[in-house]
Enzyme design. Sequence first.
Site, PDB file in Angstrom:
ATOM      1  N   CYS A 102       0.815  -1.225   0.000  1.00 38.41           N
ATOM      2  CA  CYS A 102       0.000   0.000   0.000  1.00 38.41           C
ATOM      3  C   CYS A 102       0.843   1.268   0.000  1.00 38.41           C
ATOM      4  O   CYS A 102       0.312   2.365  -0.182  1.00 38.41           O
ATOM      5  CB  CYS A 102      -0.947  -0.009   1.191  1.00 38.41           C
ATOM      6  SG  CYS A 102      -1.835  -1.557   1.348  1.00 38.41           S
ATOM      7  N   ASN A 147     -10.478  -0.802   0.510  1.00 36.42           N
ATOM      8  CA  ASN A 147      -9.020  -0.623   0.511  1.00 36.42           C
ATOM      9  C   ASN A 147      -8.483  -1.105  -0.834  1.00 36.42           C
ATOM     10  O   ASN A 147      -8.489  -2.300  -1.116  1.00 36.42           O
ATOM     11  CB  ASN A 147      -8.430  -1.434   1.673  1.00 36.42           C
ATOM     12  CG  ASN A 147      -6.915  -1.341   1.736  1.00 36.42           C
ATOM     13  OD1 ASN A 147      -6.268  -0.862   0.806  1.00 36.42           O
ATOM     14  ND2 ASN A 147      -6.356  -1.807   2.831  1.00 36.42           N
ATOM     15  N   HIS A 157      -3.491   6.758   2.969  1.00 36.05           N
ATOM     16  CA  HIS A 157      -3.898   5.487   2.374  1.00 36.05           C
ATOM     17  C   HIS A 157      -5.217   5.060   3.003  1.00 36.05           C
ATOM     18  O   HIS A 157      -5.371   5.058   4.232  1.00 36.05           O
ATOM     19  CB  HIS A 157      -2.815   4.431   2.606  1.00 36.05           C
ATOM     20  CG  HIS A 157      -3.300   3.043   2.394  1.00 36.05           C
ATOM     21  ND1 HIS A 157      -3.980   2.674   1.246  1.00 36.05           N
ATOM     22  CD2 HIS A 157      -3.236   1.930   3.175  1.00 36.05           C
ATOM     23  CE1 HIS A 157      -4.299   1.395   1.340  1.00 36.05           C
ATOM     24  NE2 HIS A 157      -3.872   0.925   2.486  1.00 36.05           N
TER      25      HIS A 157
HETATM   26  N1  ACO Z   1     -18.063 -10.011   9.590  1.00 37.62           N
HETATM   27  C1  ACO Z   1     -18.493 -10.360  10.805  1.00 37.62           C
HETATM   28  N2  ACO Z   1     -17.659 -10.721  11.793  1.00 37.62           N
HETATM   29  C2  ACO Z   1     -16.356 -10.720  11.530  1.00 37.62           C
HETATM   30  C3  ACO Z   1     -15.843 -10.355  10.288  1.00 37.62           C
HETATM   31  C4  ACO Z   1     -16.751  -9.997   9.288  1.00 37.62           C
HETATM   32  N3  ACO Z   1     -16.375  -9.625   8.058  1.00 37.62           N
HETATM   33  N4  ACO Z   1     -14.493 -10.435  10.330  1.00 37.62           N
HETATM   34  C5  ACO Z   1     -14.174 -10.845  11.568  1.00 37.62           C
HETATM   35  N5  ACO Z   1     -15.288 -11.019  12.294  1.00 37.62           N
HETATM   36  C6  ACO Z   1     -15.411 -11.454  13.673  1.00 37.62           C
HETATM   37  C7  ACO Z   1     -14.234 -12.288  14.116  1.00 37.62           C
HETATM   38  O1  ACO Z   1     -14.406 -13.642  13.744  1.00 37.62           O
HETATM   39  C8  ACO Z   1     -14.273 -12.104  15.599  1.00 37.62           C
HETATM   40  O2  ACO Z   1     -15.258 -12.939  16.125  1.00 37.62           O
HETATM   41  P1  ACO Z   1     -15.034 -13.710  17.532  1.00 37.62           P
HETATM   42  O3  ACO Z   1     -14.882 -12.608  18.547  1.00 37.62           O
HETATM   43  O4  ACO Z   1     -16.267 -14.512  17.670  1.00 37.62           O
HETATM   44  O5  ACO Z   1     -13.774 -14.484  17.343  1.00 37.62           O
HETATM   45  C9  ACO Z   1     -14.759 -10.669  15.767  1.00 37.62           C
HETATM   46  O6  ACO Z   1     -15.386 -10.308  14.522  1.00 37.62           O
HETATM   47  C10 ACO Z   1     -13.660  -9.683  16.045  1.00 37.62           C
HETATM   48  O7  ACO Z   1     -12.591  -9.952  15.135  1.00 37.62           O
HETATM   49  P2  ACO Z   1     -11.321  -9.052  15.103  1.00 37.62           P
HETATM   50  O8  ACO Z   1     -10.408  -9.525  14.028  1.00 37.62           O
HETATM   51  O9  ACO Z   1     -10.786  -8.944  16.491  1.00 37.62           O
HETATM   52  O10 ACO Z   1     -11.988  -7.694  14.666  1.00 37.62           O
HETATM   53  P3  ACO Z   1     -11.394  -6.266  14.769  1.00 37.62           P
HETATM   54  O11 ACO Z   1     -12.239  -5.450  15.651  1.00 37.62           O
HETATM   55  O12 ACO Z   1      -9.924  -6.269  15.002  1.00 37.62           O
HETATM   56  O13 ACO Z   1     -11.650  -5.770  13.295  1.00 37.62           O
HETATM   57  C11 ACO Z   1     -10.386  -5.427  11.291  1.00 37.62           C
HETATM   58  C12 ACO Z   1     -11.022  -6.440  12.219  1.00 37.62           C
HETATM   59  C13 ACO Z   1     -11.491  -4.561  10.710  1.00 37.62           C
HETATM   60  C14 ACO Z   1      -9.664  -6.137  10.184  1.00 37.62           C
HETATM   61  C15 ACO Z   1      -9.436  -4.572  12.150  1.00 37.62           C
HETATM   62  O14 ACO Z   1      -8.511  -5.388  12.835  1.00 37.62           O
HETATM   63  C16 ACO Z   1      -8.681  -3.605  11.319  1.00 37.62           C
HETATM   64  O15 ACO Z   1      -9.249  -2.655  10.849  1.00 37.62           O
HETATM   65  N6  ACO Z   1      -7.399  -3.813  11.166  1.00 37.62           N
HETATM   66  C17 ACO Z   1      -6.592  -2.996  10.299  1.00 37.62           C
HETATM   67  C18 ACO Z   1      -6.263  -3.794   9.146  1.00 37.62           C
HETATM   68  C19 ACO Z   1      -6.484  -3.100   7.878  1.00 37.62           C
HETATM   69  O16 ACO Z   1      -7.101  -2.084   7.757  1.00 37.62           O
HETATM   70  N7  ACO Z   1      -5.933  -3.710   6.914  1.00 37.62           N
HETATM   71  C20 ACO Z   1      -6.063  -3.226   5.638  1.00 37.62           C
HETATM   72  C21 ACO Z   1      -5.098  -3.880   4.799  1.00 37.62           C
HETATM   73  S1  ACO Z   1      -3.545  -3.533   5.235  1.00 37.62           S
HETATM   74  C22 ACO Z   1      -3.114  -2.181   4.480  1.00 37.62           C
HETATM   75  O17 ACO Z   1      -3.818  -1.628   3.742  1.00 37.62           O
HETATM   76  C23 ACO Z   1      -1.833  -1.729   4.805  1.00 37.62           C
END
Ligand code: ACO
Length: 321
Positions: free
Chosen positions: A111, A277, A247
């Site tokens: 990215c 993204n 980004h």
């Molecule tokens: N729909 C419903 N539930 C979901 C989904 C979904 N799409 N994805 C995960 N869950 C569930 C998980 O299974 C978990 O359930 P559990 O508690 O029963 O185990 C729960 O939601 C929480 O999961 P987490 O992974 O802890 O969720 P989090 O609050 O961390 O959100 C996310 C996940 C949105 C990916 C967050 O970590 C984030 O924004 N991270 C940044 C990563 C990012 O933006 N990456 C982009 C690419 S990298 C880049 O561009 C550089």
Amino acid sequence: MTARITGIGTYVPDKIVTNDELAKIMETSDEWIVSRTGIHERRISITEGTRELALKAARNALAAAKTEPEELDIIILGTSSPDYHYPSDACYVQGELGAGNAAAFDISAACSGFIFAMNIVRGFFEAGIYKTGLIIGAETLSKVTNWSDRSTSVLFGDGAGAAVLKAGETGIIDMIMGSDGTMGDVLKCPSRTMGNFLTGEKPEAGFMTMDGQAVFKFAVKKIPETIELLLERNHLAKEDITYYVLHQANERIIEAAARRIREPMEKFPMTIGEYGNTSTASIPLLLSHMERQGMLKPGQKIIMSGFGAGMTWGAALVQWV
Ligand code: ACO
């Protein structure tokens, strides 16, 4: 001598996929996706590869910059979803454009690719080697997304953005690039598993995996760090900056970064809701949106900031011309 942007062009596939459509193929919901990411929909390519998206964005950027392909000295395409190992997608674009005077190559900085490409071109300009460049960020991440992994597949979209850069006295003021290869496992996509006559196994295509919370923490630390470093070493105050063009990974990351540097959300335009993204395409897609909205005016200072797999990060302090 530095580099200035003289034209921006974008291209996204026609097919819009909403969160509700994703909820039909995996256990997720519009409410979950919007509240955790800010994403409402994304574009998904059906037939076009990264190189086709890149070519269309490149043509639009050249038209906007009123630049002929033969004028280009260099074409750099940042992507984390190239169509081929070789020839590069940049060479495909060069050939299709008829940019016979340009050296062309891809870079892999995830990215941060658009920012890295910009900095490389700026270096050539500063050294007096080249005068006109084309940088492209293009992705078809949908082909490396594991569609049975709901924690990554809802985040990404396909698209491309490009910019023509010309050597000049004003434009990019300062840039930062950095990498931390020890964090490689946080976000990765092996192109193929090992497989040859010695292992007796067939190589298989790899899919993206991500430790979402680790990416979140990394981004929320790195974005403010790089912004503050750029301000400090250029003796600027936050008030001097009109916009932060970040980004577009996640709305919550952008909000957290804004809180850390104590700047209002109005200074952080976003397109994450519309495109998801799009990795290295997200910054030029956002710049193009800002241009269409009449937000970009000569004399404004803006900071662009990207971060991604590697891990990599980069930022650019630019005076708009
Ligand atoms: N729909 C419903 N539930 C979901 C989904 C979904 N799409 N994805 C995960 N869950 C569930 C998980 O299974 C978990 O359930 P559990 O508690 O029963 O185990 C729960 O939601 C929480 O999961 P987490 O992974 O802890 O969720 P989090 O609050 O961390 O959100 C996310 C996940 C949105 C990916 C967050 O970590 C984030 O924004 N991270 C940044 C990563 C990012 O933006 N990456 C982009 C690419 S990298 C880049 O561009 C550089």
